[in-house]
Scaffold this motif. Structure first.
Motif, short mmCIF file in Angstrom:
data_model
loop_
_atom_site.label_atom_id
_atom_site.label_comp_id
_atom_site.label_asym_id
_atom_site.label_seq_id
_atom_site.Cartn_x
_atom_site.Cartn_y
_atom_site.Cartn_z
N UNK A 119 7.86 1.19 4.19
CA UNK A 119 8.19 2.30 3.30
C UNK A 119 8.96 1.83 2.07
N UNK A 120 9.85 0.84 2.24
CA UNK A 120 10.71 0.40 1.14
C UNK A 120 10.12 -0.70 0.28
N UNK A 121 9.04 -1.34 0.74
CA UNK A 121 8.43 -2.44 0.00
C UNK A 121 7.54 -1.89 -1.10
N UNK A 122 7.80 -2.31 -2.35
CA UNK A 122 7.05 -1.79 -3.49
C UNK A 122 5.54 -2.00 -3.37
N UNK A 123 5.13 -3.13 -2.84
CA UNK A 123 3.70 -3.43 -2.73
C UNK A 123 3.06 -2.66 -1.58
N UNK A 124 3.72 -2.65 -0.46
CA UNK A 124 3.15 -2.00 0.72
C UNK A 124 3.12 -0.49 0.59
N UNK A 125 4.03 0.05 -0.18
CA UNK A 125 4.09 1.50 -0.39
C UNK A 125 2.78 2.02 -0.98
N UNK A 126 2.07 1.18 -1.73
CA UNK A 126 0.83 1.58 -2.39
C UNK A 126 -0.38 1.57 -1.46
N UNK A 127 -0.24 1.02 -0.26
CA UNK A 127 -1.36 0.98 0.67
C UNK A 127 -1.70 2.38 1.18
N UNK A 128 -2.91 2.50 1.70
CA UNK A 128 -3.31 3.78 2.31
C UNK A 128 -2.49 4.01 3.57
N UNK A 129 -2.42 5.24 4.01
CA UNK A 129 -1.68 5.56 5.23
C UNK A 129 -2.28 4.84 6.44
N UNK A 130 -3.60 4.67 6.44
CA UNK A 130 -4.27 3.96 7.53
C UNK A 130 -3.81 2.51 7.58
#
Length: 189
Positions: A119-130
């Motif tokens: 949730x807090x990682x700028x890059x990972x936040x952009x991933x789809x919920x899946x």
């Protein structure tokens, strides 16, 4: 047994009370000495590099405190209400709850840590919920000791590492010279 060896006579029917009293003293005493008694059992299931992690120690203090509470409440219930059935039922339910908490709490807290990281990682936040759910469901917290090779040139990738705390040096050898490609720090991958 110890009371008998020391020459003390335990009144009939009070053996469980003596055991619960001893367990309460062990649990609370181990916390006072900052050596939670559950830590020795946790070390059987967790890799050695995590033993020094403050979260490992904190979790064991929490679980030891839970067991100390269970032993103490059972001691109070059973010493004051011998002969009644309900204190034994409550005592059994408390023990079952403590066993469940002791086994599930570490996994729950590890999962929460991974969820927060995603949730807090700028890059990972952009991933789809899946994709985020896949990372959380399959992710594991590991501690890598300093100077440990995570991957070597030519290794097939087996894992995806996210740096939660600390740093990772990415390098390769060019002839006899080490060439540093990057330093990955907190929240990098």
């Amino acid at each position: 047994l110890l009371a008998g060896l020391a020459g003390f006579q335990v009144p009939e029917g009070w053996g469980l009370i003596v055991v619960l009293g001893a367990l309460s003293v062990i649990a609370w005493g181990s916390l006072m000495l900052d050596r939670p008694f559950t830590e020795q059992y946790a070390r059987e299931d967790w890799p050695e590099p995590l033993w020094a992690d403050p979260r490992f120690r904190s979790l064991n203090r929490l679980i030891t405190g839970l067991w100390g509470m269970v032993f103490t409440v059972n001691l109070v219930l059973l010493s004051g209400l011998q002969g009644a059935l309900w204190p034994y039922v409550v005592a059994a339910l408390l023990k079952i709850g403590a066993v469940v908490a002791s086994t599930r709490l570490p996994k729950f807290l590890a999962r929460r840590t991974i969820e927060k990281f995603v949730r807090d990682n700028d890059y990972l936040r952009e991933l789809s919920e899946v994709d985020k759910k896949l990372i959380v469901d399959t992710g594991k917290l590991v501690r890598v000791e300093a100077f440990t090779d995570v991957y070597k040139a030519g290794d097939a990738p087996k894992s995806f590492y996210l740096v939660r705390q600390g740093f990772l040096k990415v390098w390769r050898m060019e002839g006899e010279v080490e060439s540093i490609l990057a330093y990955l720090r907190d929240m990098d991958f």
